[in-house]
Design an enzyme around this catalytic site. Structure first.
Site, PDB file in Angstrom:
ATOM      1  N   TYR A 107       0.915  11.801  14.691  1.00 14.55           N
ATOM      2  CA  TYR A 107       1.644  11.511  14.456  1.00 14.55           C
ATOM      3  C   TYR A 107       2.562   9.798  14.312  1.00 14.55           C
ATOM      4  O   TYR A 107       3.418   9.740  14.346  1.00 14.55           O
ATOM      5  CB  TYR A 107       2.479  11.513  16.471  1.00 14.55           C
ATOM      6  CG  TYR A 107       1.663  10.629  17.245  1.00 14.55           C
ATOM      7  CD1 TYR A 107       0.909  11.578  18.192  1.00 14.55           C
ATOM      8  CD2 TYR A 107       1.433   9.599  17.298  1.00 14.55           C
ATOM      9  CE1 TYR A 107      -0.034  10.489  18.667  1.00 14.55           C
ATOM     10  CE2 TYR A 107       1.076   8.579  18.156  1.00 14.55           C
ATOM     11  CZ  TYR A 107       0.382   9.035  18.338  1.00 14.55           C
ATOM     12  OH  TYR A 107      -0.924   8.647  19.951  1.00 14.55           O
ATOM     13  N   SER A 109       1.759   5.855  26.245  1.00 17.48           N
ATOM     14  CA  SER A 109       1.778   6.863  27.693  1.00 17.48           C
ATOM     15  C   SER A 109       2.359   5.701  28.904  1.00 17.48           C
ATOM     16  O   SER A 109       3.722   6.094  29.335  1.00 17.48           O
ATOM     17  CB  SER A 109       0.616   7.045  28.456  1.00 17.48           C
ATOM     18  OG  SER A 109       0.359   8.259  27.470  1.00 17.48           O
ATOM     19  N   LYS A 164     -12.358  12.039  27.725  1.00 12.94           N
ATOM     20  CA  LYS A 164     -11.957  13.421  28.033  1.00 12.94           C
ATOM     21  C   LYS A 164     -13.078  14.585  28.752  1.00 12.94           C
ATOM     22  O   LYS A 164     -12.720  15.925  29.674  1.00 12.94           O
ATOM     23  CB  LYS A 164     -11.202  14.320  27.247  1.00 12.94           C
ATOM     24  CG  LYS A 164      -9.866  13.444  27.306  1.00 12.94           C
ATOM     25  CD  LYS A 164      -8.881  14.123  26.061  1.00 12.94           C
ATOM     26  CE  LYS A 164      -7.460  13.843  25.389  1.00 12.94           C
ATOM     27  NZ  LYS A 164      -7.185  14.114  24.565  1.00 12.94           N
ATOM     28  N   ASN A 187      -7.718  16.539  30.401  1.00  9.59           N
ATOM     29  CA  ASN A 187      -6.535  14.913  30.050  1.00  9.59           C
ATOM     30  C   ASN A 187      -6.103  14.447  30.728  1.00  9.59           C
ATOM     31  O   ASN A 187      -5.150  13.343  30.952  1.00  9.59           O
ATOM     32  CB  ASN A 187      -5.716  15.129  28.679  1.00  9.59           C
ATOM     33  CG  ASN A 187      -4.395  16.269  28.863  1.00  9.59           C
ATOM     34  OD1 ASN A 187      -4.653  17.254  30.279  1.00  9.59           O
ATOM     35  ND2 ASN A 187      -3.707  15.931  27.568  1.00  9.59           N
ATOM     36  N   GLY A 221     -10.313  22.149  11.451  1.00 12.67           N
ATOM     37  CA  GLY A 221     -10.561  21.392  12.310  1.00 12.67           C
ATOM     38  C   GLY A 221     -11.193  22.027  13.544  1.00 12.67           C
ATOM     39  O   GLY A 221     -11.073  23.523  13.926  1.00 12.67           O
ATOM     40  N   ALA A 222     -12.831  21.212  14.057  1.00 14.20           N
ATOM     41  CA  ALA A 222     -13.204  22.302  15.286  1.00 14.20           C
ATOM     42  C   ALA A 222     -13.440  21.161  16.296  1.00 14.20           C
ATOM     43  O   ALA A 222     -14.752  21.090  16.931  1.00 14.20           O
ATOM     44  CB  ALA A 222     -14.694  22.272  14.577  1.00 14.20           C
ATOM     45  N   GLY A 223     -12.713  19.382  16.812  1.00 13.05           N
ATOM     46  CA  GLY A 223     -12.607  18.839  17.877  1.00 13.05           C
ATOM     47  C   GLY A 223     -11.949  19.161  18.884  1.00 13.05           C
ATOM     48  O   GLY A 223     -11.509  20.825  18.830  1.00 13.05           O
ATOM     49  N   GLY A 224     -11.968  18.034  19.667  1.00 25.23           N
ATOM     50  CA  GLY A 224     -11.419  18.700  21.080  1.00 25.23           C
ATOM     51  C   GLY A 224      -9.674  19.627  20.847  1.00 25.23           C
ATOM     52  O   GLY A 224      -8.878  20.484  21.193  1.00 25.23           O
ATOM     53  N   ASP A 242      -2.852  19.272  26.362  1.00 18.99           N
ATOM     54  CA  ASP A 242      -2.804  19.228  25.075  1.00 18.99           C
ATOM     55  C   ASP A 242      -2.416  20.351  25.254  1.00 18.99           C
ATOM     56  O   ASP A 242      -1.254  20.530  23.837  1.00 18.99           O
ATOM     57  CB  ASP A 242      -4.044  18.831  25.180  1.00 18.99           C
ATOM     58  CG  ASP A 242      -4.403  17.741  25.457  1.00 18.99           C
ATOM     59  OD1 ASP A 242      -3.075  16.031  25.095  1.00 18.99           O
ATOM     60  OD2 ASP A 242      -5.050  16.819  24.890  1.00 18.99           O
TER      61      ASP A 242
HETATM   62  P1  ATR Z   1     -10.910  15.191  18.176  1.00 18.29           P
HETATM   63  O1  ATR Z   1     -11.690  15.773  19.249  1.00 18.29           O
HETATM   64  O2  ATR Z   1      -9.358  14.756  18.177  1.00 18.29           O
HETATM   65  O3  ATR Z   1     -10.339  16.488  17.763  1.00 18.29           O
HETATM   66  P2  ATR Z   1     -13.288  15.224  17.029  1.00 18.29           P
HETATM   67  O4  ATR Z   1     -14.076  16.027  17.779  1.00 18.29           O
HETATM   68  O5  ATR Z   1     -14.227  14.092  16.016  1.00 18.29           O
HETATM   69  O6  ATR Z   1     -11.796  14.314  17.512  1.00 18.29           O
HETATM   70  O7  ATR Z   1     -12.630  16.142  15.651  1.00 18.29           O
HETATM   71  C1  ATR Z   1     -12.188  15.427  14.633  1.00 18.29           C
HETATM   72  C2  ATR Z   1     -11.492  16.572  12.659  1.00 18.29           C
HETATM   73  O8  ATR Z   1     -11.692  16.253  11.961  1.00 18.29           O
HETATM   74  C3  ATR Z   1     -13.215  17.677  12.810  1.00 18.29           C
HETATM   75  O9  ATR Z   1     -13.075  19.142  13.268  1.00 18.29           O
HETATM   76  C4  ATR Z   1     -13.960  16.810  11.920  1.00 18.29           C
HETATM   77  O10 ATR Z   1     -14.600  17.878  10.897  1.00 18.29           O
HETATM   78  P3  ATR Z   1     -16.090  18.027  10.899  1.00 18.29           P
HETATM   79  O11 ATR Z   1     -15.976  18.647  12.303  1.00 18.29           O
HETATM   80  O12 ATR Z   1     -16.329  18.210   9.884  1.00 18.29           O
HETATM   81  O13 ATR Z   1     -16.668  16.712  11.224  1.00 18.29           O
HETATM   82  C5  ATR Z   1     -12.902  16.556  10.622  1.00 18.29           C
HETATM   83  N1  ATR Z   1     -12.509  15.436  10.182  1.00 18.29           N
HETATM   84  C6  ATR Z   1     -12.064  14.185  10.362  1.00 18.29           C
HETATM   85  N2  ATR Z   1     -12.655  13.638   8.844  1.00 18.29           N
HETATM   86  C7  ATR Z   1     -12.175  15.042   8.004  1.00 18.29           C
HETATM   87  C8  ATR Z   1     -12.540  14.302   6.920  1.00 18.29           C
HETATM   88  N3  ATR Z   1     -12.590  13.169   6.141  1.00 18.29           N
HETATM   89  N4  ATR Z   1     -12.697  15.674   5.881  1.00 18.29           N
HETATM   90  C9  ATR Z   1     -12.469  16.525   5.936  1.00 18.29           C
HETATM   91  N5  ATR Z   1     -12.544  17.329   7.744  1.00 18.29           N
HETATM   92  C10 ATR Z   1     -12.404  15.882   8.710  1.00 18.29           C
END
Ligand code: ATR
Length: 277
Positions: free
Chosen positions: A219, A16, A67, A87, A124-127, A100
Protein backbone atom coordinates in the site's frame (compact mmCIF):
# COMPACT_ATOMS: atom_id res chain seq x y z
CA UNK A 1 -9.58 4.20 30.11
CA UNK A 2 -9.73 1.24 27.67
CA UNK A 3 -6.31 0.89 26.12
CA UNK A 4 -5.40 -1.06 22.99
CA UNK A 5 -2.29 -0.84 20.88
CA UNK A 6 0.24 -2.47 18.62
CA UNK A 7 3.25 -4.51 19.63
CA UNK A 8 6.19 -5.14 17.32
CA UNK A 9 9.85 -4.28 16.90
CA UNK A 10 9.99 -1.59 15.69
CA UNK A 11 6.45 -0.15 15.65
CA UNK A 12 7.13 3.54 15.15
CA UNK A 13 6.18 3.37 11.45
CA UNK A 14 2.73 1.96 12.17
CA UNK A 15 -0.28 3.98 11.05
CA UNK A 16 -2.65 1.88 13.19
CA UNK A 17 -2.75 4.40 16.09
CA UNK A 18 -3.90 7.16 13.76
CA UNK A 19 -6.56 4.92 12.18
CA UNK A 20 -7.97 3.58 15.43
CA UNK A 21 -7.84 6.84 17.38
CA UNK A 22 -9.71 8.60 14.56
CA UNK A 23 -12.32 5.82 14.70
CA UNK A 24 -12.70 6.12 18.50
CA UNK A 25 -13.19 9.86 18.16
CA UNK A 26 -15.71 9.53 15.34
CA UNK A 27 -17.86 7.18 17.45
CA UNK A 28 -17.49 9.26 20.61
CA UNK A 29 -15.55 6.47 22.35
CA UNK A 30 -13.60 8.95 24.46
CA UNK A 31 -12.53 6.32 26.96
CA UNK A 32 -10.64 4.32 24.31
CA UNK A 33 -7.06 4.96 23.22
CA UNK A 34 -4.66 3.15 20.85
CA UNK A 35 -0.93 3.27 21.68
CA UNK A 36 2.37 2.13 20.23
CA UNK A 37 4.03 -0.55 22.37
CA UNK A 38 7.52 -1.47 21.17
CA UNK A 39 8.37 -5.01 22.35
CA UNK A 40 11.74 -6.66 21.64
CA UNK A 41 11.42 -10.28 20.44
CA UNK A 42 13.27 -11.74 23.45
CA UNK A 43 10.78 -10.51 26.06
CA UNK A 44 7.44 -11.25 24.39
CA UNK A 45 5.94 -13.29 27.22
CA UNK A 46 6.79 -10.81 29.98
CA UNK A 47 5.67 -7.88 27.83
CA UNK A 48 2.28 -9.42 27.12
CA UNK A 49 1.75 -10.06 30.82
CA UNK A 50 2.82 -6.53 31.71
CA UNK A 51 0.55 -4.89 29.13
CA UNK A 52 -2.38 -6.94 30.39
CA UNK A 53 -1.82 -6.72 34.15
CA UNK A 54 -0.05 -3.43 34.70
CA UNK A 55 -0.85 -1.52 31.54
CA UNK A 56 -4.58 -2.35 31.65
CA UNK A 57 -4.65 -3.08 27.94
CA UNK A 58 -7.87 -4.62 26.55
CA UNK A 59 -5.97 -6.10 23.63
CA UNK A 60 -3.23 -5.52 21.10
CA UNK A 61 -2.44 -5.85 17.43
CA UNK A 62 0.76 -7.72 16.67
CA UNK A 63 3.14 -6.88 13.87
CA UNK A 64 6.53 -7.93 12.55
CA UNK A 65 8.49 -9.78 13.90
CA UNK A 66 6.17 -10.99 16.69
CA UNK A 67 3.19 -12.50 14.86
CA UNK A 68 4.55 -16.03 15.26
CA UNK A 69 6.30 -15.43 18.59
CA UNK A 70 3.08 -14.60 20.49
CA UNK A 71 1.38 -17.86 19.44
CA UNK A 72 2.38 -19.95 22.50
CA UNK A 73 1.05 -17.30 24.89
CA UNK A 74 -2.51 -16.93 23.55
CA UNK A 75 -5.46 -19.17 22.78
CA UNK A 76 -5.05 -19.02 19.01
CA UNK A 77 -8.18 -19.79 16.97
CA UNK A 78 -8.19 -22.23 14.04
CA UNK A 79 -7.48 -19.52 11.49
CA UNK A 80 -4.46 -18.14 13.35
CA UNK A 81 -3.13 -21.65 13.98
CA UNK A 82 -3.47 -22.57 10.30
CA UNK A 83 -1.66 -19.42 9.21
CA UNK A 84 0.84 -19.72 12.04
CA UNK A 85 0.46 -16.05 12.92
CA UNK A 86 -1.61 -13.96 15.33
CA UNK A 87 -2.18 -10.28 14.58
CA UNK A 88 -4.89 -9.50 17.14
CA UNK A 89 -5.07 -10.42 20.84
CA UNK A 90 -7.96 -9.93 23.25
CA UNK A 91 -6.60 -9.98 26.80
CA UNK A 92 -10.11 -10.32 28.29
CA UNK A 93 -10.29 -13.97 27.24
CA UNK A 94 -6.68 -14.55 26.19
CA UNK A 95 -7.67 -15.26 22.60
CA UNK A 96 -5.60 -14.63 19.50
CA UNK A 97 -6.82 -14.40 15.93
CA UNK A 98 -5.68 -13.29 12.52
CA UNK A 99 -7.69 -10.44 10.99
CA UNK A 100 -5.38 -10.10 7.95
CA UNK A 101 -7.48 -12.77 6.24
CA UNK A 102 -10.70 -10.85 7.00
CA UNK A 103 -9.06 -7.64 5.76
CA UNK A 104 -8.18 -9.21 2.42
CA UNK A 105 -11.46 -11.03 1.85
CA UNK A 106 -13.57 -7.99 2.90
CA UNK A 107 -11.59 -5.71 0.59
CA UNK A 108 -11.92 -8.08 -2.37
CA UNK A 109 -15.65 -8.19 -1.69
CA UNK A 110 -15.78 -4.39 -1.49
CA UNK A 111 -14.26 -4.34 -4.99
CA UNK A 112 -16.84 -6.90 -6.21
CA UNK A 113 -14.20 -9.58 -6.80
CA UNK A 114 -15.95 -12.97 -6.72
CA UNK A 115 -14.00 -15.83 -5.12
CA UNK A 116 -16.14 -18.97 -5.20
CA UNK A 117 -15.01 -21.25 -8.03
CA UNK A 118 -12.42 -18.85 -9.47
CA UNK A 119 -8.77 -19.56 -10.20
CA UNK A 120 -6.43 -17.23 -8.29
CA UNK A 121 -2.66 -16.85 -8.36
CA UNK A 122 -0.82 -15.99 -5.14
CA UNK A 123 2.66 -14.50 -5.56
CA UNK A 124 4.80 -15.23 -2.50
CA UNK A 125 5.12 -17.76 0.32
CA UNK A 126 5.63 -15.67 3.47
CA UNK A 127 3.11 -14.85 6.19
CA UNK A 128 1.02 -12.62 3.93
CA UNK A 129 0.77 -15.35 1.28
CA UNK A 130 -0.20 -17.91 3.90
CA UNK A 131 -3.12 -15.71 4.99
CA UNK A 132 -4.17 -15.23 1.35
CA UNK A 133 -4.07 -18.94 0.48
CA UNK A 134 -6.08 -19.76 3.61
CA UNK A 135 -8.72 -17.09 2.92
CA UNK A 136 -9.04 -17.76 -0.80
CA UNK A 137 -9.35 -21.54 -0.54
CA UNK A 138 -11.86 -21.22 2.34
CA UNK A 139 -13.88 -18.90 0.08
CA UNK A 140 -13.94 -21.60 -2.60
CA UNK A 141 -11.18 -20.43 -4.95
CA UNK A 142 -8.66 -22.70 -6.61
CA UNK A 143 -5.20 -21.31 -5.80
CA UNK A 144 -1.93 -21.44 -7.71
CA UNK A 145 1.12 -20.34 -5.73
CA UNK A 146 4.18 -18.86 -7.45
CA UNK A 147 7.29 -18.10 -5.42
CA UNK A 148 10.91 -17.20 -6.14
CA UNK A 149 11.83 -20.15 -3.90
CA UNK A 150 9.35 -22.88 -4.92
CA UNK A 151 10.37 -25.16 -2.06
CA UNK A 152 9.12 -22.60 0.45
CA UNK A 153 5.75 -22.53 -1.33
CA UNK A 154 5.55 -26.35 -1.15
CA UNK A 155 6.25 -26.25 2.58
CA UNK A 156 3.59 -23.55 3.05
CA UNK A 157 0.93 -25.65 1.30
CA UNK A 158 1.91 -28.80 3.18
CA UNK A 159 1.56 -26.87 6.46
CA UNK A 160 -1.83 -25.45 5.47
CA UNK A 161 -3.08 -28.88 4.44
CA UNK A 162 -2.00 -30.34 7.76
CA UNK A 163 -3.32 -27.48 9.90
CA UNK A 164 -6.55 -26.64 8.08
CA UNK A 165 -7.21 -29.40 5.55
CA UNK A 166 -6.53 -27.09 2.63
CA UNK A 167 -6.62 -29.05 -0.62
CA UNK A 168 -7.36 -26.76 -3.49
CA UNK A 169 -3.91 -25.25 -4.01
CA UNK A 170 -0.77 -26.11 -5.98
CA UNK A 171 2.65 -24.64 -6.75
CA UNK A 172 3.51 -23.62 -10.33
CA UNK A 173 6.01 -21.48 -12.18
CA UNK A 174 5.00 -17.96 -13.21
CA UNK A 175 4.86 -19.04 -16.89
CA UNK A 176 2.51 -21.89 -16.09
CA UNK A 177 0.33 -19.77 -13.82
CA UNK A 178 0.01 -17.01 -16.41
CA UNK A 179 -1.21 -19.51 -19.00
CA UNK A 180 -3.90 -20.92 -16.72
CA UNK A 181 -6.23 -17.94 -17.27
CA UNK A 182 -6.55 -16.88 -13.62
CA UNK A 183 -9.19 -14.25 -12.86
CA UNK A 184 -7.31 -12.88 -9.83
CA UNK A 185 -3.61 -12.38 -9.08
CA UNK A 186 -2.55 -11.28 -5.59
CA UNK A 187 0.91 -9.92 -4.88
CA UNK A 188 1.80 -11.12 -1.38
CA UNK A 189 5.52 -10.37 -1.75
CA UNK A 190 7.11 -7.18 -0.53
CA UNK A 191 8.49 -6.41 -4.00
CA UNK A 192 7.63 -2.87 -5.09
CA UNK A 193 7.24 -1.57 -1.54
CA UNK A 194 8.65 1.87 -0.73
CA UNK A 195 11.52 2.77 -1.05
CA UNK A 196 12.19 0.21 -3.83
CA UNK A 197 9.30 1.50 -5.88
CA UNK A 198 10.84 0.61 -9.25
CA UNK A 199 10.73 -3.14 -8.62
CA UNK A 200 7.98 -5.53 -9.68
CA UNK A 201 7.40 -9.19 -8.83
CA UNK A 202 6.13 -9.82 -12.36
CA UNK A 203 8.97 -11.12 -14.54
CA UNK A 204 9.44 -9.14 -17.73
CA UNK A 205 8.69 -11.05 -20.91
CA UNK A 206 5.72 -12.93 -19.48
CA UNK A 207 2.47 -11.24 -20.50
CA UNK A 208 0.17 -10.38 -17.59
CA UNK A 209 -3.04 -12.38 -18.18
CA UNK A 210 -5.72 -10.12 -19.64
CA UNK A 211 -8.33 -12.18 -17.78
CA UNK A 212 -6.97 -11.21 -14.36
CA UNK A 213 -7.63 -8.49 -11.80
CA UNK A 214 -4.52 -7.62 -9.79
CA UNK A 215 -4.63 -7.16 -6.02
CA UNK A 216 -1.35 -5.76 -4.69
CA UNK A 217 -1.02 -6.07 -0.89
CA UNK A 218 1.61 -3.33 -0.99
CA UNK A 219 0.00 0.00 0.00
CA UNK A 220 3.03 2.26 -0.01
CA UNK A 221 3.21 3.57 -2.72
CA UNK A 222 -0.49 3.73 -3.52
CA UNK A 223 0.24 2.72 -7.12
CA UNK A 224 3.05 0.20 -7.35
CA UNK A 225 5.14 -0.52 -10.44
CA UNK A 226 3.16 -3.76 -10.88
CA UNK A 227 -0.16 -1.91 -10.68
CA UNK A 228 1.08 0.55 -13.29
CA UNK A 229 2.15 -2.33 -15.57
CA UNK A 230 -1.28 -3.95 -15.29
CA UNK A 231 -3.16 -0.69 -15.83
CA UNK A 232 -0.98 0.14 -18.85
CA UNK A 233 -2.17 -3.14 -20.37
CA UNK A 234 -5.80 -2.16 -19.78
CA UNK A 235 -6.28 -4.34 -16.69
CA UNK A 236 -7.77 -3.55 -13.28
CA UNK A 237 -5.39 -3.13 -10.33
CA UNK A 238 -6.31 -2.72 -6.67
CA UNK A 239 -3.82 -1.49 -4.04
CA UNK A 240 -3.48 -2.93 -0.53
CA UNK A 241 -4.62 0.00 1.63
CA UNK A 242 -8.12 -1.45 1.93
CA UNK A 243 -6.75 -4.68 3.39
CA UNK A 244 -4.80 -2.72 6.00
CA UNK A 245 -7.83 -0.64 6.95
CA UNK A 246 -10.22 -3.59 7.02
CA UNK A 247 -7.95 -5.81 9.14
CA UNK A 248 -7.90 -2.89 11.58
CA UNK A 249 -11.68 -2.56 11.38
CA UNK A 250 -12.06 -6.25 12.26
CA UNK A 251 -9.85 -5.82 15.35
CA UNK A 252 -11.79 -2.67 16.29
CA UNK A 253 -15.07 -4.63 16.17
CA UNK A 254 -13.57 -7.41 18.26
CA UNK A 255 -12.36 -5.09 21.03
CA UNK A 256 -15.19 -2.54 21.15
CA UNK A 257 -18.16 -4.59 19.95
CA UNK A 258 -18.94 -1.72 17.57
CA UNK A 259 -18.80 -1.58 13.78
CA UNK A 260 -15.80 0.47 12.73
CA UNK A 261 -16.32 3.72 10.79
CA UNK A 262 -14.50 2.47 7.70
CA UNK A 263 -14.41 5.76 5.80
CA UNK A 264 -12.97 7.58 8.82
CA UNK A 265 -10.24 4.95 9.06
CA UNK A 266 -9.49 5.19 5.33
CA UNK A 267 -9.18 8.98 5.52
CA UNK A 268 -6.91 8.83 8.59
CA UNK A 269 -4.71 6.16 6.97
CA UNK A 270 -4.36 8.16 3.73
CA UNK A 271 -3.48 11.28 5.65
CA UNK A 272 -0.91 9.44 7.78
CA UNK A 273 0.72 8.07 4.64
CA UNK A 274 1.09 11.64 3.46
CA UNK A 275 -0.52 11.21 0.08
CA UNK A 276 1.59 8.12 -0.61
CA UNK A 277 -1.52 5.94 -0.57
P1 ATR B 1 5.72 -11.67 4.86
O1 ATR B 1 5.64 -12.50 6.10
O2 ATR B 1 5.42 -10.22 5.06
O3 ATR B 1 4.92 -12.25 3.74
P2 ATR B 1 8.34 -12.77 4.16
O4 ATR B 1 8.10 -13.97 4.99
O5 ATR B 1 9.65 -12.09 4.24
O6 ATR B 1 7.28 -11.64 4.44
O7 ATR B 1 8.04 -13.16 2.63
C1 ATR B 1 8.33 -12.32 1.60
C2 ATR B 1 7.90 -12.93 0.28
O8 ATR B 1 8.35 -12.06 -0.77
C3 ATR B 1 8.52 -14.28 -0.03
O9 ATR B 1 7.61 -15.03 -0.81
C4 ATR B 1 9.77 -13.90 -0.83
O10 ATR B 1 10.24 -14.93 -1.70
P3 ATR B 1 11.23 -16.08 -1.15
O11 ATR B 1 10.40 -17.05 -0.39
O12 ATR B 1 11.84 -16.65 -2.39
O13 ATR B 1 12.23 -15.36 -0.27
C5 ATR B 1 9.21 -12.78 -1.65
N1 ATR B 1 10.27 -11.88 -2.14
C6 ATR B 1 10.97 -10.98 -1.41
N2 ATR B 1 11.86 -10.33 -2.20
C7 ATR B 1 11.70 -10.83 -3.45
C8 ATR B 1 12.29 -10.55 -4.72
N3 ATR B 1 13.23 -9.60 -4.85
N4 ATR B 1 11.87 -11.25 -5.79
C9 ATR B 1 10.91 -12.19 -5.67
N5 ATR B 1 10.30 -12.50 -4.50
C10 ATR B 1 10.68 -11.82 -3.41
Amino acid sequence: MNKVGIIGWPVSHSISPVMHNAAFEALGLHDWRYELAPVPPDIVRQSLRMLRDEGDFVGVNVTVPLKEAVMPFVRADERARAIGAVNTIDFRDGSGTNTDVIGLIDDLQAHSVMLAGIRAVVLGAGGAARAAVYGLTKAGAQVIVVNRTPKRAQVMLADLTLAAGIQNAEVRTLDEAAEMQPSLIINCTSVGMWPKVDESPWVEGIPFPTSAVLYDMVYRPARTKLMQQVEAGGGQAIGGLGMLVRQGAAAFRLWTGRDAPIEVMFAAARQALGGQA
